[in-house]
Design a protein around this motif. Structure first.
Motif, short mmCIF file in Angstrom:
data_model
loop_
_atom_site.label_atom_id
_atom_site.label_comp_id
_atom_site.label_asym_id
_atom_site.label_seq_id
_atom_site.Cartn_x
_atom_site.Cartn_y
_atom_site.Cartn_z
N ASP A 115 83.60 36.11 29.92
CA ASP A 115 83.15 37.27 29.16
C ASP A 115 81.98 37.97 29.86
O ASP A 115 81.31 38.82 29.28
CB ASP A 115 82.75 36.87 27.75
N ASP A 116 81.71 37.58 31.09
CA ASP A 116 80.69 38.21 31.94
C ASP A 116 81.22 38.20 33.37
O ASP A 116 82.14 37.43 33.68
CB ASP A 116 79.37 37.43 31.89
N ALA A 117 80.59 38.99 34.21
CA ALA A 117 80.97 38.99 35.63
C ALA A 117 80.34 37.79 36.33
O ALA A 117 79.49 37.91 37.21
CB ALA A 117 80.53 40.30 36.29
N ALA A 134 94.52 33.59 32.48
CA ALA A 134 93.10 33.87 32.29
C ALA A 134 92.93 34.78 31.09
O ALA A 134 93.72 35.71 30.87
CB ALA A 134 92.51 34.52 33.53
N THR A 135 91.91 34.49 30.29
CA THR A 135 91.51 35.40 29.21
C THR A 135 90.18 36.02 29.61
O THR A 135 89.27 35.34 30.07
CB THR A 135 91.37 34.64 27.88
N VAL A 136 90.09 37.32 29.44
CA VAL A 136 88.89 38.05 29.87
C VAL A 136 88.42 38.95 28.74
O VAL A 136 89.20 39.42 27.92
CB VAL A 136 89.18 38.90 31.13
N GLY A 137 87.10 39.19 28.73
CA GLY A 137 86.53 39.98 27.65
C GLY A 137 86.75 41.47 27.77
O GLY A 137 86.65 42.19 26.79
N ASN A 138 87.07 41.96 28.98
CA ASN A 138 87.35 43.39 29.14
C ASN A 138 88.18 43.59 30.41
O ASN A 138 88.38 42.65 31.20
CB ASN A 138 86.05 44.21 29.19
N GLY A 260 80.62 44.00 33.70
CA GLY A 260 81.44 42.94 33.15
C GLY A 260 81.05 42.50 31.76
O GLY A 260 81.73 41.67 31.16
N LYS A 261 79.96 43.04 31.21
CA LYS A 261 79.53 42.64 29.87
C LYS A 261 80.49 43.18 28.82
O LYS A 261 81.15 44.19 29.02
CB LYS A 261 78.10 43.13 29.60
N CYS A 262 80.54 42.49 27.68
CA CYS A 262 81.58 42.78 26.69
C CYS A 262 81.08 43.48 25.44
O CYS A 262 81.75 43.47 24.41
CB CYS A 262 82.29 41.48 26.31
#
Length: 355
Positions: A115-117, A134-138, A260-262
């Motif tokens: 959920d961050d870079a 992979a699960t990602v926040g954005n 990369g912040k959500c």
């Protein structure tokens, strides 16, 4: 079919990232036959010590040593005990490349979550190439995964809140000053709020508003010296403190990590039904719909302008807040993402040859 998932996290429940991306899903997934066995590297006590700047405290150091031994044991036993490994951010905060190799060699399919870079802080490419999903926040994070490991299935799962727990902010009592607020860690306070705090406080003073900061005690002195009100963060009091805000703010400074912040602060503000002002960077634009659920700002000067715009409104943007709550329920709530998480985990287990 039931699934047992070893969920690795560097932080315990007190850490905001695993609290909302792992622990929040534990009960809903259990009801669907998926058991998330969450194993944080740090205990609550060790995490608190490290967050308060005491990372060399004997108890914190002892926990690190014990955590390393635990990870070795988990890597050795995972094949017989679990159907899937779910790695949140990193397999361990120390020697993570070593542990990445151990878990990838275990013969159990891996799903990586971020959920961050985090790839700007430590290497994750080996783990990504070995992960089936992979699960990602954005989508910014998703693009990185696709570039590094095209064969890894990528699913965007935003960081979510349980809207059944986040009640809508009650109307402000007549005659009381409006409250503008920010919530975050000492690190995000230092990097993103403190550089612009003087200007935001000036806007608040001009419009008869109070500015509150919810954070850890180590920033209290700086918050109060600037002229803002400090509210100590606690897991139990977090939502109630947020419900006293009329407007939430999320200033940022553009860089590769920030993209990369959500936008989780904005998600929390919207969940209690208040409008936000956020820097027009990264995922902030996915959460704020400018003029509908809040206002986006191009730079620090524009941020002050947009905040003043909200504070001049007789309703302090309550209609925007109501619209923000609807967006959170539709896209950024726990109940809106449980089906997605179930599909990801079951699909990854099948790809890995598990039932």
């Amino acid at each position: 079919m039931s699934l047992r998932v070893l969920a690795l996290s560097p932080y315990p429940l007190a850490g905001p990232s695993p609290r909302y991306r792992l622990y929040a899903f534990q009960n809903p997934l259990r009801e669907r036959g998926i058991e998330l066995d969450i194993r944080p590297f740090l205990t609550e006590r060790a995490f608190t010590l490290r967050m308060n700047g005491a990372k060399n405290h004997p108890l914190a150091l002892a926990r690190v040593a014990f955590g390393l031994a635990e990870r070795v044991a988990q890597a050795r036993s995972v094949r017989g005990d679990y159907d899937l490994i779910y790695v949140h951010r990193q397999s361990a905060p120390l020697l993570h490349e070593h542990f990445d190799r151990l878990f990838l060699r275990a013969g159990v399919p891996v799903v990586f979550d971020m959920d961050d870079a985090v790839f700007n802080d430590y290497p994750i490419d080996r783990l990504l190439r070995g992960s089936v999903a992979a699960t990602v926040g954005n989508e910014y994070l998703g693009d990185y995964v696709r570039q590094v490991s095209p064969q890894t299935r990528v699913t965007c799962v935003p960081t979510v809140v349980d809207t059944t727990q986040y009640g809508i902010r009650p109307p402000r009592l007549p005659g009381t000053p409006p409250v503008v607020g920010w919530i975050g860690t000492a690190s995000t306070f230092t990097h993103y709020l403190e550089p612009v705090l003087a200007g935001l406080l000036r806007v608040c003073r001009d419009h008869g508003a109070e500015f509150r900061v919810i954070a850890s005690p180590d920033v209290r002195g700086r918050v109060e010296a600037a002229g803002a009100t400090f509210i100590p963060w606690s897991m139990e009091g977090e939502i109630q403190a947020l419900q006293e805000f009329d407007v939430g703010v999320m200033p940022l400074q553009d860089n590769v990590f920030v993209r990369g912040k959500c936008a989780f602060k904005l998600i929390q503000y919207g969940a209690v039904g208040i409008p936000s002002v956020g820097s027009d960077i990264g995922a902030n634009g996915e959460v704020i719909r400018h003029g509908v659920t809040g206002l986006l700002a191009a730079d620090p000067v524009d941020f002050e302008t947009q905040l003043a715009e909200l504070l001049r409104r007789p309703d302090l943007g309550r209609e925007m807040g109501a619209a923000a709550r609807r967006v959170i329920e539709e896209r950024f709530s726990l109940h809106s993402q449980v089906d997605v998480m179930e599909r990801v985990l079951r699909g990854a287990a099948q790809v890995g040859g598990r039932p």
